[in-house]
Scaffold this active site. Sequence first.
Site, PDB file in Angstrom:
ATOM      1  CG  LEU A  64     -22.522   1.876 -19.146  1.00 18.20           C
ATOM      2  CD1 LEU A  64     -23.358   3.103 -18.780  1.00 18.20           C
ATOM      3  CD2 LEU A  64     -23.095   0.635 -18.484  1.00 18.20           C
TER       4      LEU A  64
ATOM      5  CG  ASP B 128     -13.316  14.801 -30.996  1.00 17.93           C
ATOM      6  OD1 ASP B 128     -13.937  14.854 -29.911  1.00 17.93           O
ATOM      7  OD2 ASP B 128     -12.265  15.433 -31.212  1.00 17.93           O
TER       8      ASP B 128
ATOM      9  CB  SER C 224     -30.265  10.903 -19.219  1.00 13.94           C
ATOM     10  OG  SER C 224     -30.246  12.015 -18.351  1.00 13.94           O
TER      11      SER C 224
ATOM     12  CE1 TYR D 136     -21.893  12.602 -16.988  1.00 11.81           C
ATOM     13  CE2 TYR D 136     -22.940  11.990 -14.915  1.00 11.81           C
ATOM     14  CZ  TYR D 136     -22.628  11.707 -16.225  1.00 11.81           C
ATOM     15  OH  TYR D 136     -23.062  10.529 -16.799  1.00 11.81           O
TER      16      TYR D 136
ATOM     17  CE  LYS E 187     -25.208  12.908 -19.033  1.00 16.15           C
ATOM     18  NZ  LYS E 187     -25.126  11.894 -20.111  1.00 16.15           N
TER      19      LYS E 187
END
Length: 322
Positions: free
Chosen positions: A37, A86, A165, A198, A202
């Site tokens: 993306l 990083d 998000s 994960y 978010k």
Amino acid sequence: MAGLAHFLYSQLFEKLPHPSQRYTDQTIIVTGSNVGLGLEAARHFTRLDAAKVILAVRSLSKGEAAKKSIEESTKSRGVVEVWHLDLGSYASVKEFAKKAEGLDRLDALVENAGIAPHKYSTFEDNEATITVNVVSTFLLGLLLLPKLRESGQKFNVTPHLAIVSSEVHAWSPLNERKSDRIFDTLNNEYTANMSDRYQVSKLLEVFPCRELATRTKQSGKADVIINYLNPGLCHSELARDGPFMLAVMKFFLARSTEHGSRSLVNAVEGGKETHGQYLSDCRVTPPAPLVTGPEGPEIQKRVWNELSAKLEKIQPGIMGNV
């Protein structure tokens, strides 16, 4: 069931608008932009006449390959730059921000980089997902807020801080909220639920985005539009270490990477009505019920206070940037 129906409809039938707004003279940073993306969003910004597009990447060699791909497809030379970043290292984040402070202007910071490991590991003082997706993401955003404001005033524009998000923020119950300290609980290797991690990360982006947007509006300082977005399930390398079922879902349902990237560009196009808002399918959309429900304000304050303490320890005085 309603959430699943909305997800399926969005993935199969929603057509995101193709970006057309020009970014002439503007400088835009996109993190995690050597693939997926971020790469496609950077390609759009370059195509749309941005003066400088900075690929903030962990691997310089992959960043250079991405730069070459963008230049070949857009026929634009001298626009794309590759900078090392990083997010697993606070020192790297601070070094990157210091370099960015030397730019003539900064119009938008698109924070797209993220990880979704299924095994527990640590970066700095947290489980790796939390360090990269939450702590370092907001460390970078707050370090560059003054530069965004300065650019807005100097060039009479309204800069943007857009955080990528996900709709999966609504899939986590955030059971860690039942403990005294949310981040400490998340860092406990023996109780960590990595299958939910994960989604938790978010959700832990959503609460600070909302709080930061409120506080910057109240601060009386120059405007920066802060929003957070859901690109949908897309073909990318994010979940390359994820479970088999996710791979199956992506095969049948995922948007193309270019299609999903339009949501990143759309967030930077957003006007003041998007400040503090969640954008899904390129529209302002209510976030998860846990965020907007009766518990939401208390959880938001707790997450903000814990995150603020972490950021202040990493970079003393940073909360004054708000």
